[in-house]
Design a protein around this motif. Sequence first.
Motif, PDB file in Angstrom:
ATOM      1  N   CYS A   2     -22.172  12.454  -1.892  1.00  0.00           N
ATOM      2  CA  CYS A   2     -23.407  12.736  -2.604  1.00  0.00           C
ATOM      3  C   CYS A   2     -23.782  11.568  -3.511  1.00  0.00           C
ATOM      4  O   CYS A   2     -22.937  10.915  -4.104  1.00  0.00           O
ATOM      5  N   THR A   3     -25.069  11.361  -3.630  1.00  0.00           N
ATOM      6  CA  THR A   3     -25.579  10.307  -4.495  1.00  0.00           C
ATOM      7  C   THR A   3     -26.552  10.932  -5.492  1.00  0.00           C
ATOM      8  O   THR A   3     -26.431  12.089  -5.850  1.00  0.00           O
ATOM      9  N   GLU A   6     -25.099  12.736  -8.417  1.00  0.00           N
ATOM     10  CA  GLU A   6     -24.143  13.804  -8.184  1.00  0.00           C
ATOM     11  C   GLU A   6     -22.727  13.265  -8.334  1.00  0.00           C
ATOM     12  O   GLU A   6     -22.427  12.132  -7.975  1.00  0.00           O
ATOM     13  N   SER A  18     -18.662  17.719   3.281  1.00  0.00           N
ATOM     14  CA  SER A  18     -19.078  18.733   2.312  1.00  0.00           C
ATOM     15  C   SER A  18     -18.879  20.095   2.960  1.00  0.00           C
ATOM     16  O   SER A  18     -19.269  20.307   4.116  1.00  0.00           O
ATOM     17  N   CYS A 110     -27.287  14.940  -0.472  1.00  0.00           N
ATOM     18  CA  CYS A 110     -26.208  14.041  -0.079  1.00  0.00           C
ATOM     19  C   CYS A 110     -26.539  13.256   1.176  1.00  0.00           C
ATOM     20  O   CYS A 110     -25.646  12.691   1.812  1.00  0.00           O
ATOM     21  N   ALA A 113     -25.360  14.504   5.717  1.00  0.00           N
ATOM     22  CA  ALA A 113     -23.910  14.521   5.612  1.00  0.00           C
ATOM     23  C   ALA A 113     -23.249  15.296   6.743  1.00  0.00           C
ATOM     24  O   ALA A 113     -23.849  16.162   7.375  1.00  0.00           O
TER      25      ALA A 113
END
Length: 227
Positions: A2-3, A6, A18, A110, A113
């Motif tokens: 995650c970016t 986060e 995730s 994220c 993902a």
Amino acid sequence: MCTEGEIATNTDPTGLWSLVVPLKPLARAKSRLGRAVGGDLRPRLALAFAQDTVSAALSCGAVVDVVVVTDDPVAGAALAALGARTVADTPAAGLNAALEHGVRWVRARCGDAAVAVLNADLPALRPDELNRVLEFSAEFPRAFVGDAQGIGTTFLSAAPGVDLRPAFGGASRARHLASGAVEVALPGLDSVRRDVDTGDDLGAALALGVGRFTAGLTAPVMPAADR
């Protein structure tokens, strides 16, 4: 990973998975188990199962975070305290809709993902077994783990860019096979397969060895055989 600010909830992640874990409101969770343990203990066990499941998942090196889809504020707070993120079940349209909602939530934050969904009732879950499942699943667009009875499903994954297409409920193993998902048929995955719906299931999980939350509630309990 995650970016957008986060913070990963696993303190030492080595993978990019995730996990989405669905949990009914505790007042309605594990209704069949009530026959064996009683109505007062049933919701407490449902929460303990989820706590042990989330704790084990967050201890798995391949897992970067865990998102719990639930409308139960007590369960949400308890699982957030372990490091999970919590998301309301805004579709309120059943299990599969909740799972798809959780996956959309993850991917919106994220990126595209790799995601997997995991039942919340795996109190004997071992991080090393889950890690083996994730390593295997990384080789396929979609993969799943059948339950101990060979009828249902406890885990379903989708690679980046792949729709999850969950078909949980009842004979979901056959539906996931028919949908093209690859079954994770590795030996030694008892803790990933052992979900708990009945007193007999609970006895089998206790024999495997459950996590600390479930153990704390079941130490004085000898579940009766299902009638």
